[in-house]
Design a protein around this motif. Structure first.
Motif, PDB file in Angstrom:
ATOM      1  N   UNK A 134      77.360  29.997-108.907  1.00 59.48           N
ATOM      2  CA  UNK A 134      76.901  30.583-110.164  1.00 59.48           C
ATOM      3  C   UNK A 134      76.697  29.499-111.219  1.00 59.48           C
ATOM      4  N   UNK A 135      76.048  29.871-112.295  1.00 60.50           N
ATOM      5  CA  UNK A 135      75.804  28.988-113.413  1.00 60.50           C
ATOM      6  C   UNK A 135      77.061  28.838-114.274  1.00 60.50           C
ATOM      7  N   UNK A 136      77.065  27.813-115.107  1.00 63.49           N
ATOM      8  CA  UNK A 136      78.174  27.626-116.041  1.00 63.49           C
ATOM      9  C   UNK A 136      78.278  28.837-116.962  1.00 63.49           C
ATOM     10  N   UNK A 137      79.484  29.363-117.139  1.00 65.25           N
ATOM     11  CA  UNK A 137      79.802  30.572-117.912  1.00 65.25           C
ATOM     12  C   UNK A 137      79.503  31.856-117.129  1.00 65.25           C
ATOM     13  N   UNK A 138      79.042  31.722-115.890  1.00 67.23           N
ATOM     14  CA  UNK A 138      78.801  32.904-115.067  1.00 67.23           C
ATOM     15  C   UNK A 138      79.956  33.145-114.111  1.00 67.23           C
ATOM     16  N   UNK A 139      79.734  33.985-113.118  1.00 70.06           N
ATOM     17  CA  UNK A 139      80.729  34.194-112.076  1.00 70.06           C
ATOM     18  C   UNK A 139      80.031  34.668-110.813  1.00 70.06           C
ATOM     19  N   UNK A 140      80.795  34.786-109.739  1.00 69.52           N
ATOM     20  CA  UNK A 140      80.218  35.136-108.445  1.00 69.52           C
ATOM     21  C   UNK A 140      79.550  36.507-108.468  1.00 69.52           C
ATOM     22  N   UNK A 141      80.199  37.471-109.128  1.00 68.06           N
ATOM     23  CA  UNK A 141      79.635  38.826-109.161  1.00 68.06           C
ATOM     24  C   UNK A 141      78.297  38.856-109.899  1.00 68.06           C
ATOM     25  N   UNK A 142      78.202  38.129-110.996  1.00 69.89           N
ATOM     26  CA  UNK A 142      76.946  38.084-111.740  1.00 69.89           C
ATOM     27  C   UNK A 142      75.864  37.384-110.932  1.00 69.89           C
ATOM     28  N   UNK A 143      76.249  36.356-110.201  1.00 69.10           N
ATOM     29  CA  UNK A 143      75.292  35.638-109.361  1.00 69.10           C
ATOM     30  C   UNK A 143      74.772  36.536-108.245  1.00 69.10           C
ATOM     31  N   UNK A 144      75.671  37.340-107.698  1.00 68.26           N
ATOM     32  CA  UNK A 144      75.304  38.282-106.636  1.00 68.26           C
ATOM     33  C   UNK A 144      74.326  39.340-107.148  1.00 68.26           C
ATOM     34  N   UNK A 145      74.644  39.930-108.283  1.00 72.69           N
ATOM     35  CA  UNK A 145      73.811  41.017-108.800  1.00 72.69           C
ATOM     36  C   UNK A 145      72.548  40.505-109.492  1.00 72.69           C
ATOM     37  N   UNK A 146      72.547  39.234-109.889  1.00 71.51           N
ATOM     38  CA  UNK A 146      71.432  38.713-110.657  1.00 71.51           C
ATOM     39  C   UNK A 146      70.402  37.941-109.858  1.00 71.51           C
ATOM     40  N   UNK A 147      70.494  38.000-108.533  1.00 66.46           N
ATOM     41  CA  UNK A 147      69.519  37.310-107.691  1.00 66.46           C
ATOM     42  C   UNK A 147      69.130  38.200-106.510  1.00 66.46           C
ATOM     43  N   UNK A 148      68.119  37.775-105.781  1.00 66.65           N
ATOM     44  CA  UNK A 148      67.597  38.556-104.659  1.00 66.65           C
ATOM     45  C   UNK A 148      68.169  38.126-103.316  1.00 66.65           C
ATOM     46  N   UNK A 149      69.107  37.162-103.319  1.00 69.34           N
ATOM     47  CA  UNK A 149      69.512  36.576-102.055  1.00 69.34           C
ATOM     48  C   UNK A 149      70.212  37.563-101.115  1.00 69.34           C
TER      49      UNK A 149
END
Length: 315
Positions: free
Chosen positions: A62-77
């Motif tokens: 994930x990006x700085x200030x983000x987290x794994x859950x946001x990375x999961x929900x915020x991308x198409x992977x």
């Protein structure tokens, strides 16, 4: 420097491979012992309902200030993983103060020495063993060129630029573009991260906005110097494409087989758009995986500074 990356070229072969139905798989946290993890990096994983044989693995920090859950929900992977049968690992930064990654400690910048990077490497090794993954088809970048095959970096800095005494050290000099080195000096930092390593280096893309207010655009040029030297390429691009992948962006290619690509985004801030389609389209993932043509699965070899692309059954 962690790299976020990988999205794909859709072909008729992909359509034949695509899974059908509504997936029941979801993001799961791994709480069992998965190997050395001195910084207690969180381990989240997405395993689709149907896996390809010896599945590829994509690590999506994930990006700085983000987290794994946001990375999961915020991308198409995860959606792509369900279609094509690969696994996605979503590491979660242990730095509760700002959820940024350790890119400064000597431990994280050295192979198998510790830091956040060792925890992520342990996630990959555990996943390879548990799901019989293909060790030649693991994608991200860092101090582990023996593990990762390719990666993309958005709004980053040269490897070693933030090096300091401790975890999560902020370097104002690096962030503001005051750290400048020759290509040879940058390459020496990369090589010091894994002393004695003479194997191949992962295919790489970098993306940077010219109006980045957090990590000055000067770092883009420094990254180009660093990685062209590591790869043994000229700092002069072999091709330049304006308005790619979108209007106002410029694509620079270095070396053969599009091994190193650098994208300059005119007028774009630190909040640069994740060009998922571009990083997949350029074959970083799928041609290496052999999905587009399994009979021509990619095998890299290294001779001196030259990287040779050799395909199975190539005539």
């Amino acid at each position: 420097m962690w790299m976020e990356f990988l999205h794909t070229r859709l072909t008729s072969l992909f359509c034949n491979m695509a899974k059908t139905g509504v997936p029941s798989a979801s993001l799961e946290k791994v709480t069992s012992d998965f190997g050395p993890n001195p910084r207690n990096v969180g381990f989240y994983i997405y395993v689709p309902d149907e896996l390809t044989a010896n599945p590829p693995i994509l690590v999506n920090p994930h990006w700085c200030h983000g987290d794994a859950q946001a990375c999961y929900s915020g991308s198409q992977y995860a959606t792509l993983a369900s279609k094509y049968g690969f696994i996605v690992i979503y590491p979660d930064s242990p730095n509760t103060a700002d959820k940024c990654w350790d890119v400064s400690s000597n431990a994280t910048l050295r192979h198998n020495a510790g830091g956040d990077s060792l925890g992520v490497a342990s996630m990959v090794r555990w996943t390879l063993a548990k799901y019989k993954g293909n060790p030649k088809r693991v994608f991200v970048t860092g101090a582990y060129p023996d593990i990762f095959a390719a990666g993309s970096a958005f709004a980053g800095v040269p490897y070693g630029c933030f090096a300091g005494n401790g975890y999560g050290v902020w370097s104002d000099a690096c962030a503001t573009g005051k750290v400048k080195k020759t290509g040879a000096e940058w390459a020496a930092l990369v090589k010091a991260g894994y002393p004695g390593y003479n194997g191949w280096r992962p295919k790489l893309q970098i993306f940077h906005g010219t109006k980045d207010e957090v990590l000055n655009y000067t770092n883009f040029g420094e990254e180009v110097k660093e990685w062209t030297t590591v790869f043994g390429f000229s700092e002069t691009p072999t091709s330049t494409t304006p308005n790619a992948p979108v209007s106002g962006w410029t694509k620079y290619v270095y070396g053969s087989d599009d091994w190193f690509e650098a994208y300059s985004a005119a007028g774009v801030s630190h909040n640069i758009q994740n060009q998922e389609a571009t990083v997949m389209k350029c074959r970083i993932l799928w041609l290496l995986v052999g999905v587009l043509n399994p009979a021509k699965a990619f095998e890299p070899t290294v001779s001196g500074k030259a990287i040779t692309v050799q395909y199975k059954n190539e005539t």
